[in-house]
Enzyme design. Structure first.
Site, PDB file in Angstrom:
ATOM      1  N   GLY A  27       7.115 -43.172 -12.718  1.00  0.00           N
ATOM      2  CA  GLY A  27       5.996 -43.486 -12.102  1.00  0.00           C
ATOM      3  C   GLY A  27       6.466 -42.943 -10.683  1.00  0.00           C
TER       4      GLY A  27
ATOM      5  N   GLY B 258      -8.033  -6.935   4.378  1.00  0.00           N
ATOM      6  CA  GLY B 258      -8.905  -6.767   5.522  1.00  0.00           C
ATOM      7  C   GLY B 258      -8.481  -7.627   6.973  1.00  0.00           C
TER       8      GLY B 258
ATOM      9  NE  ARG C 266      -4.970   3.624   3.882  1.00  0.00           N
ATOM     10  CZ  ARG C 266      -5.213   3.760   2.635  1.00  0.00           C
ATOM     11  NH1 ARG C 266      -4.845   4.773   2.058  1.00  0.00           N
ATOM     12  NH2 ARG C 266      -5.984   3.046   2.051  1.00  0.00           N
TER      13      ARG C 266
ATOM     14  CG  MET D  65      -2.878  -6.670   9.924  1.00  0.00           C
ATOM     15  SD  MET D  65      -1.104  -6.375   9.998  1.00  0.00           S
ATOM     16  CE  MET D  65      -1.000  -6.874   8.357  1.00  0.00           C
TER      17      MET D  65
ATOM     18  CE1 TYR E 259       4.819 -38.944 -21.078  1.00  0.00           C
ATOM     19  CE2 TYR E 259       6.749 -39.247 -22.206  1.00  0.00           C
ATOM     20  CZ  TYR E 259       5.888 -39.561 -21.692  1.00  0.00           C
ATOM     21  OH  TYR E 259       5.905 -40.945 -21.210  1.00  0.00           O
TER      22      TYR E 259
ATOM     23  CG  HIS F 279     -14.507  -9.920   4.716  1.00  0.00           C
ATOM     24  ND1 HIS F 279     -14.937 -11.068   5.166  1.00  0.00           N
ATOM     25  CD2 HIS F 279     -13.137  -9.688   4.982  1.00  0.00           C
ATOM     26  CE1 HIS F 279     -13.692 -11.587   5.585  1.00  0.00           C
ATOM     27  NE2 HIS F 279     -12.924 -10.810   5.450  1.00  0.00           N
TER      28      HIS F 279
ATOM     29  NE  ARG G 234      -3.886 -45.131 -13.024  1.00  0.00           N
ATOM     30  CZ  ARG G 234      -4.168 -43.968 -13.127  1.00  0.00           C
ATOM     31  NH1 ARG G 234      -5.185 -43.486 -14.063  1.00  0.00           N
ATOM     32  NH2 ARG G 234      -3.355 -42.749 -12.647  1.00  0.00           N
TER      33      ARG G 234
ATOM     34  CD  GLU H 161       6.305 -48.590 -11.489  1.00  0.00           C
ATOM     35  OE1 GLU H 161       5.233 -47.740 -10.945  1.00  0.00           O
ATOM     36  OE2 GLU H 161       5.802 -49.235 -12.266  1.00  0.00           O
TER      37      GLU H 161
ATOM     38  CE  LYS I   9      -3.645  -0.561   2.681  1.00  0.00           C
ATOM     39  NZ  LYS I   9      -4.497  -0.618   3.926  1.00  0.00           N
TER      40      LYS I   9
ATOM     41  CB  SER J 172       6.845 -43.684 -18.291  1.00  0.00           C
ATOM     42  OG  SER J 172       5.461 -43.154 -17.629  1.00  0.00           O
TER      43      SER J 172
ATOM     44  CB  CYS K 262       2.657 -41.156 -16.056  1.00  0.00           C
ATOM     45  SG  CYS K 262       3.180 -42.520 -15.266  1.00  0.00           S
TER      46      CYS K 262
ATOM     47  NE  ARG L 195      -6.261  -4.629  -2.901  1.00  0.00           N
ATOM     48  CZ  ARG L 195      -6.789  -4.710  -1.627  1.00  0.00           C
ATOM     49  NH1 ARG L 195      -6.157  -4.401  -0.993  1.00  0.00           N
ATOM     50  NH2 ARG L 195      -8.105  -4.667  -1.535  1.00  0.00           N
TER      51      ARG L 195
HETATM   52  P1  ADP Z   1      -8.010  -1.939   3.997  1.00  0.00           P
HETATM   53  O1  ADP Z   1      -6.474  -2.502   3.549  1.00  0.00           O
HETATM   54  O2  ADP Z   1      -8.687  -2.666   4.917  1.00  0.00           O
HETATM   55  O3  ADP Z   1      -8.617  -1.459   2.618  1.00  0.00           O
HETATM   56  P2  ADP Z   1      -7.241   0.942   4.119  1.00  0.00           P
HETATM   57  O4  ADP Z   1      -6.138   1.528   4.871  1.00  0.00           O
HETATM   58  O5  ADP Z   1      -7.066   1.178   2.569  1.00  0.00           O
HETATM   59  O6  ADP Z   1      -7.613  -0.366   4.603  1.00  0.00           O
HETATM   60  O7  ADP Z   1      -8.419   1.882   4.551  1.00  0.00           O
HETATM   61  C1  ADP Z   1      -9.705   1.281   5.038  1.00  0.00           C
HETATM   62  C2  ADP Z   1     -10.805   2.287   4.217  1.00  0.00           C
HETATM   63  O8  ADP Z   1     -10.607   3.674   4.771  1.00  0.00           O
HETATM   64  C3  ADP Z   1     -10.636   2.398   2.902  1.00  0.00           C
HETATM   65  O9  ADP Z   1     -11.801   2.656   2.340  1.00  0.00           O
HETATM   66  C4  ADP Z   1      -9.865   3.599   2.605  1.00  0.00           C
HETATM   67  O10 ADP Z   1     -10.144   4.305   1.333  1.00  0.00           O
HETATM   68  C5  ADP Z   1     -10.373   4.585   3.721  1.00  0.00           C
HETATM   69  N1  ADP Z   1      -9.173   5.516   4.092  1.00  0.00           N
HETATM   70  C6  ADP Z   1      -7.951   5.199   4.319  1.00  0.00           C
HETATM   71  N2  ADP Z   1      -7.361   6.399   4.327  1.00  0.00           N
HETATM   72  C7  ADP Z   1      -8.080   7.272   4.359  1.00  0.00           C
HETATM   73  C8  ADP Z   1      -7.912   8.785   4.163  1.00  0.00           C
HETATM   74  N3  ADP Z   1      -7.005   9.261   4.252  1.00  0.00           N
HETATM   75  N4  ADP Z   1      -9.128   9.444   3.881  1.00  0.00           N
HETATM   76  C9  ADP Z   1     -10.162   9.058   3.662  1.00  0.00           C
HETATM   77  N5  ADP Z   1     -10.443   7.667   3.505  1.00  0.00           N
HETATM   78  C10 ADP Z   1      -9.449   6.906   3.939  1.00  0.00           C
HETATM   79 MG    MG Z   2      -8.018  -0.530   1.385  1.00  0.00          MG
HETATM   80 MG    MG Z   3       3.391 -47.632 -10.165  1.00  0.00          MG
END
Ligand code: ADP
Ligand code: MG
Ligand code: MG
Length: 924
Positions: free
Chosen positions: A814, A106, A97, A108, A900, A460, A566, A793, A26, A812, A880, A343
């Site tokens: 095995g 999701g 973040r 952290m 192969y 999620h 076989r 084999e 990120k 071949s 195989c 990403r």
């Molecule tokens: P995750 O990895 O769970 O997506 P993020 O760090 O991307 O966590 O953030 C969670 C949510 O908060 C996302 O929808 C993101 O766009 C929003 N967010 C993060 N930083 C900001 C910011 N500086 N201003 C507005 N929204 C933010």
């Molecule tokens: Mg995010």
């Molecule tokens: Mg065999």
């Protein structure tokens, strides 16, 4: 440590966008986007190195000087934004973040609106003139900070929230007034006070420091650790999390604001069209959390045309810079568009394949990239089941088609029970929730599909299910889920835990009961992609197939031959088994030959069909391999049956005696008839005959008993002790080929001898082959074009490869048997008893029956290839069995000089792509 490596904090303008290891995915992308001129709110990244330092420190202290660096960066942010951190007149608020080198969706949590306290809140309100907005931001901050940084449970907050909502008679969060939100904030402050025994921290720098530590700490938390374990994320893939501090922008500043998540292309189909969802007047996590159901991105053009146009530009900029489909987050604050994250998009297989082909054609990526960006294993998803279209069924609910594929299973209403039923008890399970949260992840692993009643396509549940390739229907609002009572009400029906339901993640429909599924078809794009793969690959890909249907399917998947057919599978057919048994229990050669004569035409037509289906590709037929007692009934079963027959014999004698005695008493015609049928009911002679047969069988079974059947009388050993069996099979192969030749069908049969350990065995079998070939030549008037070769084999075969190559025209491997032989592990016992522990305690990295053991088994293979090819340079060498479809093992085979691989039909596409990857890796 020198001054440079001591630097732990990097402004978005200075961080190296390529260094994900240090800045996390990120953070690196926030830097990169800033540097290519996209509109990212100002911010900075605290490195993963700082995280590792922190976690390694005895007293959980931040590295020396870190907070000084952070303060400097905050000063810079103040300058860039013209706001002040903790300044009540014009407060600067930030998000904190997490983000490691691998995207872990999701895993952290992010804290938003950090910097708010009782004073800055008032400043924020007067600066914006919007009390509602101020309190809304505040209550979000208190809850998130309380939960993530201070460990206060969500439930305590949710309870207070519901109380206020109920009192205000409000359904949606957006309908809450400023006063109500203020009430909620105050309640939340009390929740924190009660939960932690301390007041909520007011000083923004104290807030920031606690938050940074919490993010670092979350790297070692259970959720993150479980995720890394499940997806085998090792320290060299991702080590520690970075912290991203980013100026807040507000999507909840009214109806000219909003927030959304989008993919530059459709991650379910690959279609070249912006795909995503947004919410007006909402803050980031509302979209993902599934609290409100968002709107499809298409609607933005009508609602905010200017923003839609800007978003289209952003999409183009992202793709032309990254040369990859992007999954990005945006926020609109009062008509200003910001990009908050990007990403590489996680897509299902269909979408990966289509985007590969289309991006190559658009000139965005090379063919090589088009191949390499797809993990071979992913292609197996393209063989996803779908609902049988011929079955007419009424769906009971409609949700969003969040992840394609169809699945049926019993409904289970929480992740723990999903794990219990699906994992431990091995049942087919569908996880049903209102919405899912990261802590439900273990339930996903054990479920075949996921159904939620709330949330969108980027919720999620949807994101995680897509990543795992499991069907998901999200936001099926017609279903009301009662987790506590474990029932779901749909209109006027309902289903409870344990009831079977079916999901179609491709259409979003939900059905009661089980609906049959069918195999899907190849997409045209997959055909194109795999044809590119074949151009690059060195290895050819064949299939293991015993029956014409399997062979047809394998051809459809692109197999250029059968590497293993076989013959024992054919023997097990219900109609043939009695003949096979007759052959085995035969007391004399004549009796045996008689049974074999009946088997010959059956085998011949089996082979002929295979040849026809696969023409003009080679078909490799392995002569009978398993110990023959496998075709006979079980000894215990026979003993029990005999006991019953003896009892029956006694009964029938008794009945005869009874009938006789009654006959003296009754003379009427009617009665006599009854007595006759009583006698006939169980004919003692019939019973005696059955007993004799079973006894003979039992004797044979006992005679054939072996202590170690897999190391016993099987494979070529059988072929030498019972030459008539192998001779029948060889004749069937050669005659089938001759028949095809007569019909003008091009065939390339290959006769393969199993379990060979010395060339003398091969010579013996080769003698039969030559002799029978002579006869077939006479019979048909033309020779048959075939090859004669051997399985490798057993360990001795590897050691004697030079000598075997004198008789064998092909090798071949095995690798299943060869692995057993190399380790001296029997597979079943190993996998049931000690292998899992060996893997857990890292005595062995992998299960060698799944992942080819390159160091041991592989070394033997390399020697055998080298020695074999030294004698017969043009010899074809293949593998195989299961390993032949495993990408890492395929790469090994490529490097070991094999020609192969042969694997099960559905693995063929995977193997073709893996073969291309192996060749490209060699080039690179
Ligand atoms: P995750 O990895 O769970 O997506 P993020 O760090 O991307 O966590 O953030 C969670 C949510 O908060 C996302 O929808 C993101 O766009 C929003 N967010 C993060 N930083 C900001 C910011 N500086 N201003 C507005 N929204 C933010
Ligand atoms: Mg995010
Ligand atoms: Mg065999």
């Amino acid at each position: 440590m020198d001054a440079v490596s001591n630097k732990h904090v990097f402004a978005f303008e200075e961080g190296d966008g390529k260094n994900k290891h240090l800045l996390g995915g990120k953070g690196a992308n926030l830097c990169e986007m800033t540097q290519i001129g996209l509109n990212v709110p100002p911010g900075f990244v605290i490195s993963t190195a700082a995280c590792l330092d922190y976690l390694a420190s005895a007293d959980k202290a931040l590295p020396d000087g870190l907070m000084t660096e952070v303060r400097e960066q905050m000063k810079a942010l103040e300058q860039k934004t013209g706001k002040g951190f903790g300044n009540p007149d014009n407060p600067l608020l930030v998000s904190v973040r997490s983000g490691s080198a691998m995207s872990m969706p999701g895993m952290m949590d992010t804290i938003l609106n950090l910097g708010l306290n009782s004073e800055t809140l008032q400043g924020q309100i007067s600066a914006t003139g919007d009390a509602r907005f101020g309190y809304d931001a505040y209550r979000r901050f208190i809850q998130l900070f309380g939960k993530v940084a201070l460990g206060v449970s969500d439930e305590a907050f949710d309870k207070e929230f519901e109380i206020v909502k109920k009192a205000a008679h409000v359904e949606q969060d957006v309908d809450l007034s400023a006063t109500e939100l203020k009430d909620i904030s105050e309640r939340f402050l009390r929740v924190v006070q009660e939960g932690t025994g301390r007041p909520f921290p007011e000083d923004p720098y104290v807030q920031l420091e606690i938050a940074v530590k919490a993010v670092f700490g979350s790297w070692g938390g259970k959720r993150a650790v479980d995720y890394r374990k499940q997806f085998r994320i090792t320290p060299d893939m991702a080590n520690g999390t970075a912290v991203n501090v980013c100026t807040m922008v507000f999507g909840n500043r009214g109806d000219d604001s909003g927030t959304g998540v989008a993919f530059t292309r459709n991650p379910g189909t690959g279609e070249n069209k912006l795909y995503g969802e947004y919410l007006i007047n909402a803050q980031g996590e509302d979209v993902v959390a599934g609290i409100r159901t968002p709107k499809p991105i298409d609607r933005l053009a009508a609602e905010m045309p200017e923003m839609a146009a800007q978003l289209a530009v952003l999409r183009d900029n992202l793709e032309s810079h990254y040369h990859e489909v992007q999954d990005f987050e945006f926020t609109i604050e009062q008509g200003q568009l910001y990009c908050l994250q990007t990403r590489n998009g996680k897509m299902n297989a269909v979408a990966m394949v289509r985007t590969s082909v289309e991006m190559e054609r658009e000139g965005l990526i090379s063919k090589e990239r088009a191949l390499l960006r797809i993990e071979p294993d992913l292609l197996e998803q393209m063989l996803f089941p779908r609902l049988d279209p011929s079955v007419k069924a009424e769906s009971v609910a409609q949700g969003l088609p969040a992840s394609p594929g169809a699945a049926a299973g019993i409904a289970v209403f929480d992740a723990d029970r999903a794990e219990q039923f699906g994992g431990e008890l091995g049942q087919k399970v569908i996880l049903v929730r209102e919405e899912t949260k990261p802590e439900d992840i273990h339930g996903f692993f054990s479920s075949r599909g996921i159904l939620t009643s709330r949330g969108g396509k980027t919720s999620h549940a949807a994101v995680v299910a897509r990543g795992m390739g499991k069907p998901c229907v999200a936001g099926a609002e017609g279903i009301s889920v009662d987790v506590n009572r474990r029932v779901a009400v749909v209109g006027d029906t309902s289903f409870k835990e344990g009831d079977v339901i079916t999901l179609d993640g491709t259409t979003g429909k939900v059905y009661l009961g089980e609906i049959p599924t069918v195999e899907p078809d190849f997409t045209p794009e997959l055909g194109i992609l795999l044809s590119w793969a074949d151009e690059e690959a060195g290895l050819k890909v064949m299939a293991n197939a015993d029956l014409p249907d399997d062979a047809l399917r394998a051809r459809k998947y692109g197999a250029v031959g059968i590497g293993l057919a076989r013959t024992e599978r054919m023997f097990n057919d219900v109609e043939r088994l009695p003949i096979v048994i007759e052959m085995i229990v035969a007391e004399t050669l004549d009796q045996r030959q008689e049974a074999l004569d009946r088997l010959l035409p059956l085998q011949r037509s089996d082979f002929q069909h295979l040849f026809e289906v696969m023409s003009p590709y080679p078909v490799t037929i392995r002569l009978l391999d398993p110990p023959i007692h496998e075709f006979l009934p079980d000894e215990n079963v026979l003993e029990r049956e005999l006991e019953e027959l003896h009892a029956l014999a006694q009964t029938s004698r008794g009945m005869n005696a009874l009938a006789g005695a009654m006959g003296l008493l009754h003379t009427s015609k009617e009665k006599r008839k009854d007595l006759d049928s009583m006698r006939r009911l169980v004919d003692p002679a019939l019973v005696e005959e059955a007993i004799t047969k079973k006894e003979a069988m039992l004797k044979k079974v006992r005679a054939l008993y072996e202590t170690n059947p897999m190391l016993g009388h099987r494979g070529v050993r059988l072929g030498i002790t019972f030459p008539e069996i192998y001779r029948m099979q060889i004749r069937a192969i050669l005659e089938a080929a001759a028949e095809c030749g007569r019909m003008g069908i091009e065939v390339h049969p290959k006769i393969k001898v199993p379990q060979v350990c010395t060339v003398q065995e091969l010579k013996k079998v080769k003698d039969y082959v030559d002799e029978i070939h002579e006869e077939v030549k006479q019979q048909y008037g033309h020779p048959v074009n075939f090859q004669f070769g051997t399985m490798i084999e057993v360990v001795r075969a590897c050691m004697r490869a030079e000598s075997l190559a004198e008789e064998a025209e092909f090798f071949s491997f095995g690798t299943n048997d060869l692995t057993q032989a190399t380790f001296s592990f029997s597979r079943e016992d190993a996998e049931n008893k000690f292998l899992p522990l060996y893997n857990r305690s890292e005595i062995l990295q992998d299960n060698p029956f799944e992942v080819l053991d390159e160091k041991g088994v592989g070394k033997l293979m390399k020697l055998a290839v080298e020695w074999g090819k030294a004698v017969r340079p043009n010899m074809q060498v293949g593998i195989c069995g299961e390993h032949g479809g495993h990408p890492a093992s395929i790469a090994f085979c490529h490097n070991a000089g094999l020609d192969y691989v042969s694997c099960s039909g559905p693995r063929v596409p995977v193997a073709r792509l893996a073969a291309a990857h192996a060749a490209l890796a060699g080039k690179g």
